[in-house]
Design a protein around this motif. Sequence first.
Motif, PDB file in Angstrom:
ATOM      1  N   GLU A   1      12.059 -22.219  -3.672  1.00 54.13           N
ATOM      2  CA  GLU A   1      12.420 -21.140  -4.583  1.00 54.13           C
ATOM      3  C   GLU A   1      13.686 -20.426  -4.110  1.00 54.13           C
ATOM      4  O   GLU A   1      14.568 -20.107  -4.902  1.00 54.13           O
ATOM      5  CB  GLU A   1      11.264 -20.148  -4.703  1.00 54.13           C
ATOM      6  CG  GLU A   1      10.102 -20.678  -5.542  1.00 54.13           C
ATOM      7  CD  GLU A   1       8.951 -19.698  -5.599  1.00 54.13           C
ATOM      8  OE1 GLU A   1       8.984 -18.696  -4.839  1.00 54.13           O
ATOM      9  OE2 GLU A   1       8.027 -19.913  -6.383  1.00 54.13           O
ATOM     10  N   LYS A   2      13.781 -20.156  -2.798  1.00 53.24           N
ATOM     11  CA  LYS A   2      14.960 -19.474  -2.276  1.00 53.24           C
ATOM     12  C   LYS A   2      16.209 -20.337  -2.438  1.00 53.24           C
ATOM     13  O   LYS A   2      17.288 -19.865  -2.785  1.00 53.24           O
ATOM     14  CB  LYS A   2      14.755 -19.114  -0.810  1.00 53.24           C
ATOM     15  CG  LYS A   2      13.848 -17.918  -0.600  1.00 53.24           C
ATOM     16  CD  LYS A   2      13.939 -17.397   0.826  1.00 53.24           C
ATOM     17  CE  LYS A   2      13.161 -16.104   0.965  1.00 53.24           C
ATOM     18  NZ  LYS A   2      13.282 -15.508   2.312  1.00 53.24           N
TER      19      LYS A   2
ATOM     20  N   GLU B   1       7.942 -21.747  -1.356  1.00 58.30           N
ATOM     21  CA  GLU B   1       8.755 -20.552  -1.147  1.00 58.30           C
ATOM     22  C   GLU B   1      10.157 -20.918  -0.694  1.00 58.30           C
ATOM     23  O   GLU B   1      11.145 -20.308  -1.121  1.00 58.30           O
ATOM     24  CB  GLU B   1       8.080 -19.653  -0.109  1.00 58.30           C
ATOM     25  CG  GLU B   1       6.787 -19.021  -0.618  1.00 58.30           C
ATOM     26  CD  GLU B   1       6.051 -18.273   0.480  1.00 58.30           C
ATOM     27  OE1 GLU B   1       6.518 -18.323   1.642  1.00 58.30           O
ATOM     28  OE2 GLU B   1       5.026 -17.648   0.182  1.00 58.30           O
TER      29      GLU B   1
ATOM     30  N   HIS C   1      12.763  -6.763  -1.452  1.00 55.21           N
ATOM     31  CA  HIS C   1      12.031  -8.025  -1.587  1.00 55.21           C
ATOM     32  C   HIS C   1      12.984  -9.226  -1.706  1.00 55.21           C
ATOM     33  O   HIS C   1      14.132  -9.097  -2.111  1.00 55.21           O
ATOM     34  CB  HIS C   1      11.071  -7.970  -2.788  1.00 55.21           C
ATOM     35  CG  HIS C   1      11.709  -8.178  -4.121  1.00 55.21           C
ATOM     36  ND1 HIS C   1      12.115  -7.140  -4.924  1.00 55.21           N
ATOM     37  CD2 HIS C   1      11.988  -9.316  -4.820  1.00 55.21           C
ATOM     38  CE1 HIS C   1      12.623  -7.623  -6.050  1.00 55.21           C
ATOM     39  NE2 HIS C   1      12.569  -8.940  -6.011  1.00 55.21           N
ATOM     40  N   ASN C   2      12.488 -10.373  -1.306  1.00 54.85           N
ATOM     41  CA  ASN C   2      13.222 -11.641  -1.388  1.00 54.85           C
ATOM     42  C   ASN C   2      14.514 -11.617  -0.577  1.00 54.85           C
ATOM     43  O   ASN C   2      15.599 -11.885  -1.080  1.00 54.85           O
ATOM     44  CB  ASN C   2      13.525 -12.003  -2.847  1.00 54.85           C
ATOM     45  CG  ASN C   2      13.997 -13.440  -2.998  1.00 54.85           C
ATOM     46  OD1 ASN C   2      13.593 -14.318  -2.244  1.00 54.85           O
ATOM     47  ND2 ASN C   2      14.866 -13.685  -3.960  1.00 54.85           N
TER      48      ASN C   2
ATOM     49  N   ALA D   1       3.614 -12.118   0.789  1.00 51.91           N
ATOM     50  CA  ALA D   1       4.409 -13.296   1.161  1.00 51.91           C
ATOM     51  C   ALA D   1       5.392 -12.989   2.286  1.00 51.91           C
ATOM     52  O   ALA D   1       6.594 -13.252   2.187  1.00 51.91           O
ATOM     53  CB  ALA D   1       5.151 -13.851  -0.058  1.00 51.91           C
ATOM     54  N   THR D   2       4.870 -12.436   3.381  1.00 54.97           N
ATOM     55  CA  THR D   2       5.702 -12.110   4.536  1.00 54.97           C
ATOM     56  C   THR D   2       5.365 -12.986   5.749  1.00 54.97           C
ATOM     57  O   THR D   2       5.667 -12.621   6.887  1.00 54.97           O
ATOM     58  CB  THR D   2       5.542 -10.623   4.914  1.00 54.97           C
ATOM     59  OG1 THR D   2       4.149 -10.317   5.052  1.00 54.97           O
ATOM     60  CG2 THR D   2       6.158  -9.725   3.858  1.00 54.97           C
TER      61      THR D   2
ATOM     62  N   SER E   1       8.249  -7.540   0.372  1.00 56.24           N
ATOM     63  CA  SER E   1       7.659  -8.824  -0.003  1.00 56.24           C
ATOM     64  C   SER E   1       8.689  -9.946   0.047  1.00 56.24           C
ATOM     65  O   SER E   1       9.887  -9.726  -0.130  1.00 56.24           O
ATOM     66  CB  SER E   1       7.046  -8.739  -1.406  1.00 56.24           C
ATOM     67  OG  SER E   1       8.029  -8.414  -2.372  1.00 56.24           O
ATOM     68  N   HIS E   2       8.210 -11.152   0.322  1.00 57.60           N
ATOM     69  CA  HIS E   2       9.049 -12.356   0.383  1.00 57.60           C
ATOM     70  C   HIS E   2      10.162 -12.217   1.425  1.00 57.60           C
ATOM     71  O   HIS E   2      11.319 -12.547   1.178  1.00 57.60           O
ATOM     72  CB  HIS E   2       9.621 -12.684  -0.999  1.00 57.60           C
ATOM     73  CG  HIS E   2       8.571 -13.052  -2.003  1.00 57.60           C
ATOM     74  ND1 HIS E   2       8.090 -14.327  -2.137  1.00 57.60           N
ATOM     75  CD2 HIS E   2       7.874 -12.296  -2.889  1.00 57.60           C
ATOM     76  CE1 HIS E   2       7.154 -14.349  -3.078  1.00 57.60           C
ATOM     77  NE2 HIS E   2       7.005 -13.124  -3.544  1.00 57.60           N
ATOM     78  N   ASN E   3       9.785 -11.707   2.577  1.00 56.08           N
ATOM     79  CA  ASN E   3      10.622 -11.697   3.772  1.00 56.08           C
ATOM     80  C   ASN E   3       9.822 -12.316   4.908  1.00 56.08           C
ATOM     81  O   ASN E   3       8.608 -12.122   4.993  1.00 56.08           O
ATOM     82  CB  ASN E   3      11.019 -10.266   4.155  1.00 56.08           C
ATOM     83  CG  ASN E   3      12.182  -9.732   3.338  1.00 56.08           C
ATOM     84  OD1 ASN E   3      13.331 -10.001   3.618  1.00 56.08           O
ATOM     85  ND2 ASN E   3      11.846  -8.965   2.305  1.00 56.08           N
TER      86      ASN E   3
END
Length: 467
Positions: free
Chosen positions: A450-451, A447, A276-277, A323-324, A298-300
């Motif tokens: 956040e990254k 998003e 994730h992420n 969250a993809t 997730s988060h990719n």
Amino acid sequence: MMGWLCLVLVLLLPASYQLATPSGNGQLRRLWLQDHCSAGICTNVEIGRSDYVILSQAPIPGLTMLTFINSSIAKIPHLLFDTFPDLQILRMENCSLETFEKPQFEGASNLMSLFLGHNRLKDIPKNIFLGADNLATLHLDSNQLKQLVNNSFHALKEVKHLSLADNQVEQLSPGVFGGMRKLQDLNLAGNRLEALPRGIFDRNLNLTKLNLARNRFTAFESELLKMQPLLTHLDISGNILQELTLNFSSLDVAVAHSCDLRRLTVYGVIRELDLHNNSLREMPHIPQAGNVSSLDLSHNPLGNLQGNPLRRFTSLLRLNLSATNAHELPEGVFKKQGHLQMLDISGNSIYSLKITIFDSLKELQYFYFQQNNWNCDFLQLLMSSFVKRRDISFMEDITAPELVDDYVDGIACWYESDKQSKKCESGGSDAAMELSVVRNEIKTFTELVEKKFVKVYRMLEEMKMKL
């Protein structure tokens, strides 16, 4: 417990305490441990770095565990293990320990577990652990250690669990862990390591768990662990590894989240994979994907998963696609996931799906699909014909009421643009659609921020360490 009544701890302190010694050679404070300790728990004990500590009169047998809480202790008392010959567990965490003094562990042959985390230790003198021959667990996490040399852990031949997490270690000597033939669990997370010397683990044939998270690796070589046939758990998350190849005969768990990964290849058998992420735009290449039981993507920025990329993952029990950046999912995407028990597609922009997409998910128990752009009519069908019908657990939405048209069993949804909103009967559906667009833009922007925040935070932490 009566043994405490005959124990006196004497500290040499400044003259301000006004307690004269019998010989008149200085000023003393006498501290009765029964006033601070009960059942092996000691509180508010203060020992300065220059204090001369005497644990005297007679040994106290039978005490196997000693824990110091809310204490300020700059050093371990020299005669501690003579006073407590049966001591097996010593916990001196968050006690302001600054240094070891030789011979520190004479008489500590019964000591099995030593917890010295969250102190101020800056180095580990050579051969300091002589005497602690049977130590099996050693925690030195959250200190200020910068360098470890070959003899730092000399004599610790029985250690199975070693934690050096959250220190400032920049490099390791090739033989630093060489004497720990029984080492199983090694935690090096949260240091400043950029590389590991070749052969560093060649004598640790029993290593089963290795944590290298939150260091400064920009590459990782599976070759470093070629001598570890028992390795089951590897964590390399929080490093900057844009491309990664894992080559192990078998791993139970591999964790590589928050690495900015763009491409991943995994050879051998792997059971659980946490990615994730990251920055993956395509599925990881895993020739033996049929052995994977848990996959977190997730988060990719994977998008809509065109081409049925999950067809080889036939043994999945848990799949996280939250969250993809998915706007839709192909009809046969879950066709091979008949054993799936948990599915998460939350936090995307999905509006509607063909209800037959879930036909093969006979074993599903948990389904998370909140925070999407669901059409209210489809959502009602999804709830009635699939979620409620099979008694599947789900999570309600947290979207603000003013940003949605309606809720179906707590999940936010919107109506078609040519239909009237149930909450906005005066033709507010166009406004609702605009709000939906704005909501998606805000989510995408959040998003991204956040990254970027994670990267900035890492830079600030590094600057803080340098200062």
